[in-house]
Every structure is written in structure tokens, then in C-alpha cells.
Design a protein around this motif. Structure first.
Motif, PDB file in Angstrom:
ATOM      1  N   ALA A   1       0.834  -1.208   0.000  1.00  0.00           N
ATOM      2  CA  ALA A   1       0.000   0.000   0.000  1.00  0.00           C
ATOM      3  C   ALA A   1       0.863   1.250   0.000  1.00  0.00           C
ATOM      4  CB  ALA A   1      -0.926  -0.017   1.211  1.00  0.00           C
ATOM      5  N   LYS A   2       1.942   1.224   0.768  1.00  0.00           N
ATOM      6  CA  LYS A   2       2.844   2.387   0.813  1.00  0.00           C
ATOM      7  C   LYS A   2       3.485   2.635  -0.547  1.00  0.00           C
ATOM      8  CE  LYS A   2       5.540   5.472   2.842  1.00  0.00           C
ATOM      9  NZ  LYS A   2       6.557   5.641   1.786  1.00  0.00           N
ATOM     10  N   HIS A   3       3.868   1.586  -1.249  1.00  0.00           N
ATOM     11  CA  HIS A   3       4.453   1.751  -2.583  1.00  0.00           C
ATOM     12  C   HIS A   3       3.429   2.330  -3.564  1.00  0.00           C
ATOM     13  CE1 HIS A   3       7.740  -1.497  -1.691  1.00  0.00           C
ATOM     14  NE2 HIS A   3       7.873  -0.398  -0.975  1.00  0.00           N
ATOM     15  N   CYS A   4       2.176   1.900  -3.453  1.00  0.00           N
ATOM     16  CA  CYS A   4       1.123   2.477  -4.299  1.00  0.00           C
ATOM     17  C   CYS A   4       0.944   3.959  -3.999  1.00  0.00           C
ATOM     18  CB  CYS A   4      -0.193   1.738  -4.082  1.00  0.00           C
ATOM     19  SG  CYS A   4      -0.217   0.022  -4.662  1.00  0.00           S
ATOM     20  N   ILE A   5       0.985   4.319  -2.729  1.00  0.00           N
ATOM     21  CA  ILE A   5       0.844   5.726  -2.332  1.00  0.00           C
ATOM     22  C   ILE A   5       1.986   6.552  -2.903  1.00  0.00           C
ATOM     23  CG2 ILE A   5       0.909   7.279  -0.344  1.00  0.00           C
ATOM     24  CD1 ILE A   5      -0.608   5.110   1.213  1.00  0.00           C
ATOM     25  N   ASP A   6       3.182   5.994  -2.918  1.00  0.00           N
ATOM     26  CA  ASP A   6       4.324   6.717  -3.496  1.00  0.00           C
ATOM     27  C   ASP A   6       4.071   7.041  -4.966  1.00  0.00           C
ATOM     28  OD1 ASP A   6       5.649   6.595  -1.090  1.00  0.00           O
ATOM     29  OD2 ASP A   6       6.800   4.800  -1.605  1.00  0.00           O
ATOM     30  N   ARG A   7       3.528   6.073  -5.705  1.00  0.00           N
ATOM     31  CA  ARG A   7       3.245   6.304  -7.128  1.00  0.00           C
ATOM     32  C   ARG A   7       2.096   7.291  -7.308  1.00  0.00           C
ATOM     33  NH1 ARG A   7       7.101   4.883 -10.883  1.00  0.00           N
ATOM     34  NH2 ARG A   7       8.175   3.027 -10.129  1.00  0.00           N
ATOM     35  N   ILE A   8       1.101   7.219  -6.424  1.00  0.00           N
ATOM     36  CA  ILE A   8       0.018   8.204  -6.477  1.00  0.00           C
ATOM     37  C   ILE A   8       0.579   9.602  -6.233  1.00  0.00           C
ATOM     38  CG2 ILE A   8      -2.073   8.993  -5.297  1.00  0.00           C
ATOM     39  CD1 ILE A   8      -2.740   6.047  -4.791  1.00  0.00           C
ATOM     40  N   GLY A   9       1.483   9.702  -5.282  1.00  0.00           N
ATOM     41  CA  GLY A   9       2.107  10.994  -5.005  1.00  0.00           C
ATOM     42  C   GLY A   9       2.900  11.523  -6.178  1.00  0.00           C
ATOM     43  N   THR A  10       3.585  10.631  -6.881  1.00  0.00           N
ATOM     44  CA  THR A  10       4.326  11.055  -8.080  1.00  0.00           C
ATOM     45  C   THR A  10       3.381  11.652  -9.115  1.00  0.00           C
ATOM     46  OG1 THR A  10       5.993   9.335  -7.710  1.00  0.00           O
ATOM     47  CG2 THR A  10       5.860  10.279  -9.918  1.00  0.00           C
ATOM     48  N   GLY A  11       2.233  10.981  -9.314  1.00  0.00           N
ATOM     49  CA  GLY A  11       1.257  11.497 -10.271  1.00  0.00           C
ATOM     50  C   GLY A  11       0.666  12.823  -9.833  1.00  0.00           C
ATOM     51  N   LEU A  12       0.357  12.967  -8.540  1.00  0.00           N
ATOM     52  CA  LEU A  12      -0.200  14.230  -8.038  1.00  0.00           C
ATOM     53  C   LEU A  12       0.792  15.369  -8.193  1.00  0.00           C
ATOM     54  CD1 LEU A  12      -2.056  13.085  -4.789  1.00  0.00           C
ATOM     55  CD2 LEU A  12      -3.093  13.970  -6.884  1.00  0.00           C
ATOM     56  N   CYS A  13       2.042  15.121  -7.832  1.00  0.00           N
ATOM     57  CA  CYS A  13       3.064  16.169  -7.961  1.00  0.00           C
ATOM     58  C   CYS A  13       3.263  16.570  -9.421  1.00  0.00           C
ATOM     59  CB  CYS A  13       4.384  15.682  -7.368  1.00  0.00           C
ATOM     60  SG  CYS A  13       4.373  15.527  -5.558  1.00  0.00           S
ATOM     61  N   ARG A  14       3.107  15.620 -10.305  1.00  0.00           N
ATOM     62  CA  ARG A  14       3.225  15.918 -11.732  1.00  0.00           C
ATOM     63  C   ARG A  14       2.026  16.741 -12.204  1.00  0.00           C
ATOM     64  NH1 ARG A  14       6.566  12.391 -14.359  1.00  0.00           N
ATOM     65  NH2 ARG A  14       6.841  12.694 -16.611  1.00  0.00           N
ATOM     66  N   LEU A  15       0.854  16.388 -11.678  1.00  0.00           N
ATOM     67  CA  LEU A  15      -0.378  17.000 -12.162  1.00  0.00           C
ATOM     68  C   LEU A  15      -0.532  18.444 -11.694  1.00  0.00           C
ATOM     69  CD1 LEU A  15      -2.920  16.244 -13.799  1.00  0.00           C
ATOM     70  CD2 LEU A  15      -4.007  15.639 -11.645  1.00  0.00           C
ATOM     71  N   VAL A  16      -0.147  18.748 -10.444  1.00  0.00           N
ATOM     72  CA  VAL A  16      -0.378  20.092  -9.911  1.00  0.00           C
ATOM     73  C   VAL A  16       0.512  21.140 -10.572  1.00  0.00           C
ATOM     74  CG1 VAL A  16      -1.213  19.268  -7.695  1.00  0.00           C
ATOM     75  CG2 VAL A  16       1.238  19.693  -7.994  1.00  0.00           C
ATOM     76  N   THR A  17       1.508  20.700 -11.340  1.00  0.00           N
ATOM     77  CA  THR A  17       2.359  21.657 -12.052  1.00  0.00           C
ATOM     78  C   THR A  17       1.932  21.845 -13.497  1.00  0.00           C
ATOM     79  OG1 THR A  17       3.934  19.922 -12.704  1.00  0.00           O
ATOM     80  CG2 THR A  17       4.320  21.022 -10.592  1.00  0.00           C
ATOM     81  N   ARG A  18       0.874  21.146 -13.923  1.00  0.00           N
ATOM     82  CA  ARG A  18       0.439  21.215 -15.320  1.00  0.00           C
ATOM     83  C   ARG A  18      -0.768  22.120 -15.471  1.00  0.00           C
ATOM     84  NH1 ARG A  18       3.001  17.088 -18.162  1.00  0.00           N
ATOM     85  NH2 ARG A  18       4.880  16.597 -16.945  1.00  0.00           N
ATOM     86  N   ARG A  19      -0.842  22.738 -16.624  1.00  0.00           N
ATOM     87  CA  ARG A  19      -1.992  23.582 -16.949  1.00  0.00           C
ATOM     88  C   ARG A  19      -3.177  22.713 -17.332  1.00  0.00           C
ATOM     89  NH1 ARG A  19      -2.299  28.782 -18.008  1.00  0.00           N
ATOM     90  NH2 ARG A  19      -0.038  28.939 -18.187  1.00  0.00           N
ATOM     91  N   MET A  20      -4.304  22.947 -16.688  1.00  0.00           N
ATOM     92  CA  MET A  20      -5.513  22.204 -17.028  1.00  0.00           C
ATOM     93  C   MET A  20      -6.092  22.733 -18.346  1.00  0.00           C
ATOM     94  SD  MET A  20      -5.975  19.930 -14.787  1.00  0.00           S
ATOM     95  CE  MET A  20      -5.327  19.481 -13.172  1.00  0.00           C
ATOM     96  N   PRO A  21      -6.375  21.862 -19.293  1.00  0.00           N
ATOM     97  CA  PRO A  21      -6.943  22.323 -20.565  1.00  0.00           C
ATOM     98  C   PRO A  21      -8.267  23.051 -20.332  1.00  0.00           C
ATOM     99  CG  PRO A  21      -6.244  20.035 -20.726  1.00  0.00           C
ATOM    100  CD  PRO A  21      -6.176  20.405 -19.282  1.00  0.00           C
ATOM    101  N   SER A  22      -8.498  24.058 -21.138  1.00  0.00           N
ATOM    102  CA  SER A  22      -9.746  24.810 -21.025  1.00  0.00           C
ATOM    103  C   SER A  22     -10.933  23.913 -21.344  1.00  0.00           C
ATOM    104  CB  SER A  22      -9.736  26.004 -21.978  1.00  0.00           C
ATOM    105  OG  SER A  22     -11.013  26.614 -22.013  1.00  0.00           O
ATOM    106  N   PRO A  23     -12.011  24.007 -20.582  1.00  0.00           N
ATOM    107  CA  PRO A  23     -13.211  23.213 -20.887  1.00  0.00           C
ATOM    108  C   PRO A  23     -13.968  23.733 -22.103  1.00  0.00           C
ATOM    109  CG  PRO A  23     -13.638  24.657 -19.034  1.00  0.00           C
ATOM    110  CD  PRO A  23     -12.184  24.818 -19.361  1.00  0.00           C
ATOM    111  N   LEU A  24     -13.528  24.865 -22.655  1.00  0.00           N
ATOM    112  CA  LEU A  24     -14.245  25.480 -23.777  1.00  0.00           C
ATOM    113  C   LEU A  24     -13.511  25.241 -25.080  1.00  0.00           C
ATOM    114  CD1 LEU A  24     -15.167  28.933 -22.209  1.00  0.00           C
ATOM    115  CD2 LEU A  24     -16.351  26.752 -22.006  1.00  0.00           C
ATOM    116  N   ARG A  25     -14.276  24.982 -26.140  1.00  0.00           N
ATOM    117  CA  ARG A  25     -13.741  24.889 -27.496  1.00  0.00           C
ATOM    118  C   ARG A  25     -14.404  25.971 -28.323  1.00  0.00           C
ATOM    119  NH1 ARG A  25     -11.408  19.790 -28.435  1.00  0.00           N
ATOM    120  NH2 ARG A  25     -10.743  20.699 -30.412  1.00  0.00           N
ATOM    121  N   ARG A  26     -13.591  26.745 -29.046  1.00  0.00           N
ATOM    122  CA  ARG A  26     -14.084  27.882 -29.823  1.00  0.00           C
ATOM    123  C   ARG A  26     -13.879  27.636 -31.311  1.00  0.00           C
ATOM    124  NH1 ARG A  26     -14.575  32.402 -26.384  1.00  0.00           N
ATOM    125  NH2 ARG A  26     -13.644  32.078 -24.310  1.00  0.00           N
ATOM    126  N   ASP A  27     -14.744  28.278 -32.106  1.00  0.00           N
ATOM    127  CA  ASP A  27     -14.587  28.182 -33.550  1.00  0.00           C
ATOM    128  C   ASP A  27     -13.616  29.241 -34.036  1.00  0.00           C
ATOM    129  OD1 ASP A  27     -15.969  30.568 -33.441  1.00  0.00           O
ATOM    130  OD2 ASP A  27     -17.851  29.749 -34.218  1.00  0.00           O
TER     131      ASP A  27
END
Length: 442
Positions: A316-342
């Protein structure tokens, strides 16, 4: 209309299948089985007899070699298939059925299986080309030599497979494979990094009037939403489409998948058909656009490890480490806009975005409910929340991580009865800012 969902789903199914790569290798064996005898007939026999390492025996010897190799390869292929099935059963019982796709996508197993099938098929194709009795007429010397080489390669593949299958069912190897897939999915879906300012663009928009409701025409999991196809539909029909179904969610036939403005249209059936075609449904979830799905695979492994029947907090601890890696990666990324424009910058498509708070809810809360008295699990959760909060560029993400950390600390304090464990927990929560009204604050 775009056919991207169909193409992407086909590619994903190909990657997750055990038959595609072996099928390609079998096709290669078919081609080689035709070309090798043709080359034998074109090259003078005297040259082949003088060439080193080329088969120089008679037709009877060639038949014996090819028959032996073919029999051996198909027997070993059956053994490999049986061992693969046993590995899948072990993986399903130990790590969860949703992790079977990780094993099926394993290129090593596919190459091994394909090598044995291709070698068997090649030998079967070469055997009928041998023509000779008491007088030697034709022996496919190049073809037999290639068969011997393939047999040696097959033996090497068998040794590799025995080692590979033993390592692939190891918990750390499975966790690492899912963690690598999580990193890949995040890089594909959230490729842009945030700057130090830490603010995403806010593209809020307002829609007036009652919408036309687009209902699902089948039941299943939302596997893929083709934004380009929806933008094309909205632009051609002068619409604004709000997708209410999220990737990874299960929709029942008749549920709303999208709302369309304006509602009063004559071509309702055509619009509904095109929108439903852009929202691809399936019998199971995939990681094509579903970041939560990969996080949940790690969570499932951790929860199973914490169950009373297994009681393995280290996994379980090893899984948490990998979850943490993904979270740390994600919080530094720009979330794509939910809007699409013509092309005229008119909002045409609105999607429901996945937020860091959504991922925290799916990745942290289940683990907190099953952590029990395992101090290492509580400390691991606090550590990844601390690391994510320190790396977060958006204030909202940082606040969400700290909020979950406070809840984890309170729940852990109530679950842990040992005073020494509580002291270690207090040390681990030192990063949390204390409220101004806290009398124990400095």
C-alpha cells in the motif's frame, strides 16, 4: 464527421490485445515462408553447399529438422499460453481484475507468444516445398537454415519468458508499470506546465434558455469524447454544446450526455446522432482520456493490500508513493480549457473538466478509510499531500491538498491509539499551517 473515436478505440484495443502482435509476426512468417523457397530456387545449389552455416543435408534430414522444430514450437506455445493464463489469474486475485489490461499490454509476452507461433507456421510452410526421394531434387537450404535460427531464437525467448513472467507478477513491478502508465497519461492529457504565476485562464460563459437534451442511445462507460467532432457539429449547425457526461462515467441508455443550445431545431435527429457518435461508449474504462482510471488502479491495489485477508501495508505504501508522483506531476500542469471555440472565437463546446480536487477525492479518501492503524500508510498520505501542496502552482490546488492533509491528520489521530505513533504523526503534520485561533500555535 471525424472518425477519431473509432480509430483511437481500435488502437487502444490493439495495444491491449494478446493477439495483434503475434498475428503480425505470423503474417511475417507467411511472407518469409514464401520468399525463402523462392530464394533457394534462384540461388545455385553449389553456392549454397559451399556457404558456411547453411544447411547441407538431404531431403529426409530437412524434413526431420522442420518437423521437430514445428512440433517443439507448438508445444512450447501451449505451455506459454497456459503460464500466461495462470499469471492473469494470479494478477486478478491479488491486484484486481482491472489490472489485467496491464498484463495484456505487456509487449514481452506478446513477442514470446508470437515467436513460437511464427516459427511453427514457418516450418509448416517450408515442409511441403521439400521435393526429393532417393535422388535429391530440391532442398530449401536457406529455408531450413532460417528455421534453425528461429528455433534458437525461440529457445532464447523461452528463457526470457520464464524470467519475465516471474518478475511481472511481483507487486513492485506491477505498481511500477501502472505508475509509468499514469505518468504517460498525464504527459499526454496535460502537456503544458504552469508558470510561477500559477493561474489558469478562466473562460466562464453563460447560457440562456432551456437546452435540447441529447440522450445516450446505449449503456456503457464513456471511453472517449471527440472534441474536434463536437466542435465541427456545433459550428456547422450554429450550436453551443455542453457535454454533461464525463470520461470514465457510466451512462445508462436514455441518460443525458449533452445539452444543446438553442433547443428549437428542425434537424434534431441528425444533431443527436452526430453528438452521440462523438461520445464513444464501451464495456469498460480505458486510460485514453481518463486520468482518474489510472489513479484508481493504484488505489485498488493499495486497498486490497490493506484488507484483513492480505494485511500488506508495504505494498500500500508503494502504491501511495506512485500516487504521489502522479499528483506532484499534475499540480504543475496547466488544465486544458473546458471550452472549445470556432474560428470566430465563439464558444461552441463546453466540457466538464477534471480537477485536482476530483482526483484527491478518488485517490486519497478510499485509502484513508482503509488505513486503520497502519502508521506508515498515514505518514505516506501526509507526505504526498505535503509534496503536492509545495509544488502546486494554482492556489486552489494548494488549498485542496492542505485541506485533505488536515482531514487525514484528524482521522489518523483518532485511529491511532499508540502515543508514540501519535507523536510521529504530529511531526509529520508540522507542515500544516495552524489556524489563528489555535491556542497551541506559536
Amino acid at each position: 464527421m471525424s472518425k477519431v473515436p473509432s480509430v483511437v478505440q481500435i488502437l487502444d484495443r490493439v495495444r491491449s490485445s494478446l493477439w495483434f502482435l503475434p498475428g503480425l509476426m505470423a503474417l511475417g512468417a507467411l511472407i518469409l515462408g514464401v520468399l525463402a523457397p523462392a530464394a533457394d530456387r534462384r540461388i545455385p545449389s553449389d553456392w549454397l553447399l559451399d556457404a558456411p552455416r547453411v544447411f547441407s543435408g538431404n531431403p529426409a534430414g530437412a524434413r526431420a529438422i522442420l518437423a521437430t522444430i514445428a512440433t517443439s514450437m507448438i508445444t512450447i506455445a501451449g505451455i506459454v499460453f497456459s503460464m500466461t493464463i495462470v499469471s492473469l489469474q494470479l494478477a486478478a486475485s491479488q491486484f484486481g481484475p482491472r489490472l489485467l489490461r496491464t498484463f495484456l499490454r505487456d509487449r514481452g509476452n506478446q513477442v514470446v507468444f508470437g515467436t513460437f507461433l511464427a516459427t511453427f507456421l514457418y516450418c509448416v510452410l517450408i515442409l511441403p516445398t521439400i521435393d526429393g526421394g532417393e535422388d535429391e531434387l530440391f532442398v530449401p537450404r536457406i529455408g531450413v537454415t532460417i528455421a534453425v535460427v528461429l528455433a534458437v531464437v525461440g529457445l532464447a525467448m523461452l528463457v526470457y519468458f520464464l524470467n519475465h513472467v516471474a518478475q511481472s507478477i511481483h507487486a513492485d513491478a506491477v505498481i511500477a508499470a501502472v505508475g509509468c502508465e499514469l505518468d504517460t497519461v498525464i504527459d499526454e492529457l496535460f502537456p503544458d506546465s504552469l508558470g510561477e504565476d500559477g493561474h489558469d485562464e478562466d473562460d466562464g460563459t453563460t447560457l440562456a434558455g432551456a437546452p435540447m437534451e441529447i440522450e445516450a442511445r446505449a449503456s456503457g462507460y464513456v471511453r472517449f469524447i471527440d472534441g474536434d467532432a463536437l466542435l465541427d457539429v456545433a459550428t456547422r449547425h450554429d450550436l453551443t454544446i455542453k457535454v454533461v457526461a464525463t470520461v470514465g462515467s457510466f451512462v445508462i441508455e436514455g441518460d443525458d450526455v449533452a445539452h444543446v443550445w438553442p433547443a428549437s431545431r428542425q434537424d434534431t435527429d441528425v444533431i443527436a446522432s452526430e453528438i452521440c457518435a462523438a461520445v464513444a461508449l464501451g464495456t469498460h474504462r480505458t486510460a485514453l482520456q481518463d486520468t482518474l482510471f489510472v489513479f484508481e488502479q493504484l488505489v485498488e491495489m493499495a486497498v486490497r493490500a490493506l484488507s484483513p485477508g492480505i494485511n500488506d501495508p508495504t505494498t500500500a505504501k508503494h502504491c501511495i508513493d506512485r500516487i504521489g508522483t502522479g499528483l506532484c506531476r499534475l499540480v504543475t500542469r496547466r488544465m486544458p480549457s473546458p471550452l472549445r471555440r470556432d474560428e470566430n472565437q465563439t464558444v461552441r463546446v463546453i466540457a466538464v473538466p477534471v480537477t485536482v480536487d476530483d482526483i484527491l477525492a478518488e485517490a486519497i479518501e478510499p485509502l484513508a478509510r482503509h488505513a486503520g492503524v497502519h502508521l506508515t500508510v498515514w505518514l505516506g498520505l501526509l507526505r504526498i499531500l505535503d509534496a503536492s501542496a509545495r509544488r502546486a502552482r494554482r492556489p486552489g490546488d494548494r488549498a485542496a491538498c492542505l485541506s485533505y492533509a488536515r482531514r487525514i491528520a484528524a482521522t489518523a489521530h483518532a485511529a491511532l491509539e499508540n502515543e508514540h505513533d501519535r507523536d510521529r504523526l504530529a511531526e509529520a503534520t508540522a507542515f500544516l499551517p495552524r489556524p489563528a485561533h489555535d491556542p497551541s500555535g506559536g
